[in-house]
Design a protein around this motif. Structure first.
Motif, short mmCIF file in Angstrom:
data_model
loop_
_atom_site.label_atom_id
_atom_site.label_comp_id
_atom_site.label_asym_id
_atom_site.label_seq_id
_atom_site.Cartn_x
_atom_site.Cartn_y
_atom_site.Cartn_z
N MET A 45 0.85 -1.19 0.00
CA MET A 45 0.00 0.00 0.00
C MET A 45 0.89 1.24 0.00
SD MET A 45 -3.02 -1.21 -0.08
CE MET A 45 -3.86 0.34 0.09
N GLY A 48 -2.64 4.87 -0.13
CA GLY A 48 -3.96 4.28 -0.27
C GLY A 48 -4.17 3.45 -1.52
N ARG A 49 -3.11 3.22 -2.28
CA ARG A 49 -3.22 2.45 -3.53
C ARG A 49 -2.27 1.26 -3.49
NH1 ARG A 49 -4.01 5.27 -8.84
NH2 ARG A 49 -2.46 3.71 -9.31
N LEU A 50 -2.63 0.22 -4.23
CA LEU A 50 -1.75 -0.93 -4.39
C LEU A 50 -0.67 -0.59 -5.40
CD1 LEU A 50 -4.16 -3.97 -4.65
CD2 LEU A 50 -2.56 -3.48 -2.81
N ASN A 128 -2.65 -5.15 7.48
CA ASN A 128 -2.13 -4.85 6.15
C ASN A 128 -2.31 -6.04 5.20
OD1 ASN A 128 -0.72 -3.04 4.33
ND2 ASN A 128 1.02 -4.42 4.54
N THR A 131 -5.92 -6.11 4.21
CA THR A 131 -6.23 -4.96 3.35
C THR A 131 -5.72 -5.19 1.94
OG1 THR A 131 -6.20 -3.43 5.22
CG2 THR A 131 -5.85 -2.48 3.02
N ILE A 132 -4.48 -5.65 1.83
CA ILE A 132 -3.91 -5.92 0.51
C ILE A 132 -4.70 -7.01 -0.21
CG2 ILE A 132 -1.88 -6.90 -0.66
CD1 ILE A 132 -0.17 -5.27 1.35
N GLU A 134 -7.85 -7.89 0.23
CA GLU A 134 -9.16 -7.37 -0.18
C GLU A 134 -9.04 -6.45 -1.39
OE1 GLU A 134 -10.51 -5.65 3.49
OE2 GLU A 134 -10.92 -7.60 4.37
N LYS A 135 -8.06 -5.57 -1.38
CA LYS A 135 -7.88 -4.66 -2.51
C LYS A 135 -7.47 -5.42 -3.78
CE LYS A 135 -7.10 -0.36 -0.06
NZ LYS A 135 -8.20 0.40 -0.64
N VAL A 138 -10.63 -6.97 -5.28
CA VAL A 138 -11.45 -5.96 -5.95
C VAL A 138 -10.83 -5.60 -7.30
CG1 VAL A 138 -12.23 -3.55 -5.84
CG2 VAL A 138 -12.48 -5.05 -3.84
N LEU A 139 -9.51 -5.43 -7.31
CA LEU A 139 -8.82 -5.07 -8.55
C LEU A 139 -8.88 -6.20 -9.58
CD1 LEU A 139 -7.26 -2.79 -9.86
CD2 LEU A 139 -5.18 -3.64 -8.76
#
Length: 182
Positions: A45, A48-50, A128, A131-132, A134-135, A138-139
């Motif tokens: 992260m 706020g972005r991967l 973290n 979060t990674i 999950e993101k 979604v991506l």
């Protein structure tokens, strides 16, 4: 999985992208701190972005492994094979030593699941990792759908979740203070 989708799967323009999330290693595998495989990229992260962290490409080990001679030399030299095995065993040992504090939370699973998997994240490293993950999901979904594919994510159970002894599952849930292992 995201890199495979981008560089391999999308070439085939599939109708369906089916991704299996295995709780046994997919959450920890998205965190350099929990996984510690120093020879592959990780997403991190940033603002706020991967973003991809490909710093492994700057390690001596990575470049030695990429030398054309190195793989051939290891095939024909018993001395080099012994050194390679010694290096592997030392890396494995130090990995265990480095993570000894985290390893105390491991449960008696045949695949060595970390007990933290079943709990709400209690520290920044696990927060973290989730979060990674999950993101990334979604991506992956967004990119699959933008490529014209339907996307389906399935969660694969691990051995403790489907252990044939119901009491084993209940005892583990009680030990961890959770209502169930799902």
């Amino acid at each position: 999985e995201l890199l495979v989708l981008r560089h391999k799967v999308s070439l085939y323009q599939p109708d369906l992208v089916l991704q299996a999330l295995f709780t046994g290693n997919d959450i920890t595998g998205n965190s350099r701190e929990l996984d510690s495989n120093n020879l592959r990229p990780y997403f991190v992260m940033k603002d706020g972005r991967l973003v991809i962290d490909a710093s492994f490409r700057h390690t001596t080990t990575f470049w030695i492994q990429r030398l054309p001679l190195s793989s051939e030399a290891f095939e024909f030299s018993r001395v080099l094979q012994v050194f390679r095995e010694a290096r592997y065993r030392l890396q494995t040992y130090w990995h265990e030593v480095e993570h000894q504090e985290r390893m105390k939370d491991r449960i008696g699973s045949d695949i060595g699941l970390d007990a933290m998997l079943y709990l709400e994240p209690r520290d920044p490293v696990w927060e973290n990792a989730w979060t990674i993950t999950e993101k990334l999901e979604v991506l992956i979904k967004r990119e699959a759908e933008e490529g014209g594919s339907r996307f389906l994510l399935v969660s694969l159970s691990n051995s403790d979740q489907v252990h044939p002894d119901l009491e084993h599952r209940h005892a583990l849930a009680r030990q961890l203070g959770v209502s169930d292992l799902f």
